[in-house]
Design a protein around this motif. Structure first.
Motif, PDB file in Angstrom:
ATOM      1  N   GLU A  94       0.830  -1.206   0.000  1.00  0.00           N
ATOM      2  CA  GLU A  94       0.000   0.000   0.000  1.00  0.00           C
ATOM      3  C   GLU A  94       0.864   1.256   0.000  1.00  0.00           C
ATOM      4  O   GLU A  94       1.887   1.326   0.694  1.00  0.00           O
ATOM      5  N   GLY A  95       0.451   2.244  -0.752  1.00  0.00           N
ATOM      6  CA  GLY A  95       1.160   3.505  -0.797  1.00  0.00           C
ATOM      7  C   GLY A  95       2.280   3.572  -1.806  1.00  0.00           C
ATOM      8  O   GLY A  95       2.781   4.667  -2.108  1.00  0.00           O
ATOM      9  N   GLN A  96       2.664   2.437  -2.360  1.00  0.00           N
ATOM     10  CA  GLN A  96       3.742   2.409  -3.351  1.00  0.00           C
ATOM     11  C   GLN A  96       3.211   2.727  -4.748  1.00  0.00           C
ATOM     12  O   GLN A  96       2.009   2.602  -5.018  1.00  0.00           O
ATOM     13  N   GLU A  97       4.112   3.121  -5.624  1.00  0.00           N
ATOM     14  CA  GLU A  97       3.782   3.257  -7.033  1.00  0.00           C
ATOM     15  C   GLU A  97       4.086   1.925  -7.714  1.00  0.00           C
ATOM     16  O   GLU A  97       5.147   1.340  -7.493  1.00  0.00           O
ATOM     17  N   VAL A  98       3.159   1.471  -8.524  1.00  0.00           N
ATOM     18  CA  VAL A  98       3.334   0.189  -9.215  1.00  0.00           C
ATOM     19  C   VAL A  98       3.398   0.442 -10.715  1.00  0.00           C
ATOM     20  O   VAL A  98       2.549   1.155 -11.271  1.00  0.00           O
ATOM     21  N   ASN A  99       4.391  -0.145 -11.337  1.00  0.00           N
ATOM     22  CA  ASN A  99       4.549  -0.041 -12.788  1.00  0.00           C
ATOM     23  C   ASN A  99       4.465  -1.435 -13.410  1.00  0.00           C
ATOM     24  O   ASN A  99       5.240  -2.319 -13.051  1.00  0.00           O
ATOM     25  N   LEU A 133      -1.951  -8.561  -9.988  1.00  0.00           N
ATOM     26  CA  LEU A 133      -1.315  -7.647  -9.034  1.00  0.00           C
ATOM     27  C   LEU A 133      -1.894  -7.865  -7.645  1.00  0.00           C
ATOM     28  O   LEU A 133      -3.118  -7.805  -7.469  1.00  0.00           O
ATOM     29  N   SER A 134      -1.026  -8.103  -6.693  1.00  0.00           N
ATOM     30  CA  SER A 134      -1.444  -8.285  -5.295  1.00  0.00           C
ATOM     31  C   SER A 134      -0.838  -7.171  -4.453  1.00  0.00           C
ATOM     32  O   SER A 134       0.387  -6.985  -4.464  1.00  0.00           O
ATOM     33  N   ILE A 135      -1.674  -6.464  -3.733  1.00  0.00           N
ATOM     34  CA  ILE A 135      -1.229  -5.374  -2.865  1.00  0.00           C
ATOM     35  C   ILE A 135      -1.360  -5.830  -1.415  1.00  0.00           C
ATOM     36  O   ILE A 135      -2.426  -6.306  -1.007  1.00  0.00           O
ATOM     37  N   ARG A 136      -0.290  -5.632  -0.663  1.00  0.00           N
ATOM     38  CA  ARG A 136      -0.267  -6.052   0.742  1.00  0.00           C
ATOM     39  C   ARG A 136      -0.279  -4.827   1.646  1.00  0.00           C
ATOM     40  O   ARG A 136       0.190  -3.750   1.245  1.00  0.00           O
ATOM     41  N   PRO A 137      -0.824  -4.988   2.853  1.00  0.00           N
ATOM     42  CA  PRO A 137      -0.874  -3.845   3.798  1.00  0.00           C
ATOM     43  C   PRO A 137       0.521  -3.381   4.187  1.00  0.00           C
ATOM     44  O   PRO A 137       1.471  -4.159   4.191  1.00  0.00           O
TER      45      PRO A 137
END
Lengths: 114, 113
Positions: B14-19, B109-113
């Motif tokens: 969370e909070g990161q930029e993903v490309n 895409l998997s987003i982790r806390p």
């Protein structure tokens, strides 16, 4: 606007049975299409329509028929269901003449053929 | 229709930029690049489309280098709700070539806390 609606949400058929998946849109879109999505896979185009009375085949049309008598409705008919047609079916519509451009998808119909 | 190659899966926080990068070495002059997002048990949702350079909307940015042989979908400050499958499509997308439209398997895409 309801957008793109599909019925039923779930359906179980026996091999050889026929049925119609319903799709309707209230956005006055000329272009409508049907896709199937198998587990863990992307979507594959079955049939599409560029307007009332005009339909054409997509990538995997065998075993399916479509018709487009009105702008709003685009039903998909399974002629004689087979286990290989077990899939999730999505209907989509678009206002512009480019399939990849801003298609609006329905919630899908999950079909199981026994 | 140009063949596309995407990573099968990606993880981020969370909070990161993903490309997410998509390769399309055989892209043709008239081809556009389109990205869709799909949540479990839902139909895909259009995210963004571009032809060259950079396109930005309220959801994402799309970067396309001058040779157009690849493109990068950028999601700023991702949240858990961005967990989904992302599809890259390339083609002129005209209905005359509709039979060749292929979504492919996409990038999970998997987003982790």
């Amino acid at each position: 606007n309801a957008g793109v609606t599909q019925t039923p949400k779930f359906q179980v058929l026996k091999t050889g049975q026929s049925m119609t998946l319903q799709c309707a849109q209230d956005m006055n879109h000329e272009y409508m299409s049907w896709y199937r999505q198998d587990p863990g896979m992307g979507l594959r185009l079955i049939h599409y329509s560029v307007g009332a009375g005009i339909t054409d085949q997509g990538e995997v049309p065998n075993g399916y028929n479509v018709s487009r008598s009105t702008t709003e409705d685009f039903p998909l008919r399974l002629l004689s269901a087979a286990p290989s047609q077990t899939s999730v079916y999505f209907c989509a519509s678009s206002s512009v003449a480019r399939l990849g451009y801003e298609q609006f998808f329905g919630p899908g119909t999950r079909l199981t053929v026994l | 229709l140009a063949k596309t190659t995407q990573p099968i899966s990606m993880d981020s926080y969370e909070g990161q930029e993903v490309n997410i990068t998509c390769s399309h070495n055989n892209i043709a002059t008239n081809d556009y690049i389109t990205w869709y997002q799909q949540f479990p048990s839902q139909g895909p949702r259009f995210i963004i489309q571009g032809y060259k350079t950079k396109v930005t909307n309220e959801v994402a940015s799309l970067f396309i280098p001058a040779d157009r042989k690849s493109s990068t979908l950028s999601l700023p400050r991702v949240s858990l709700s961005d967990t989904a499958v992302y599809y890259c499509l390339v083609g002129d997308m005209g209905y005359s070539s509709a039979s060749k439209i292929i979504f492919g398997s996409g990038t999970r895409l998997s987003i982790r806390p």
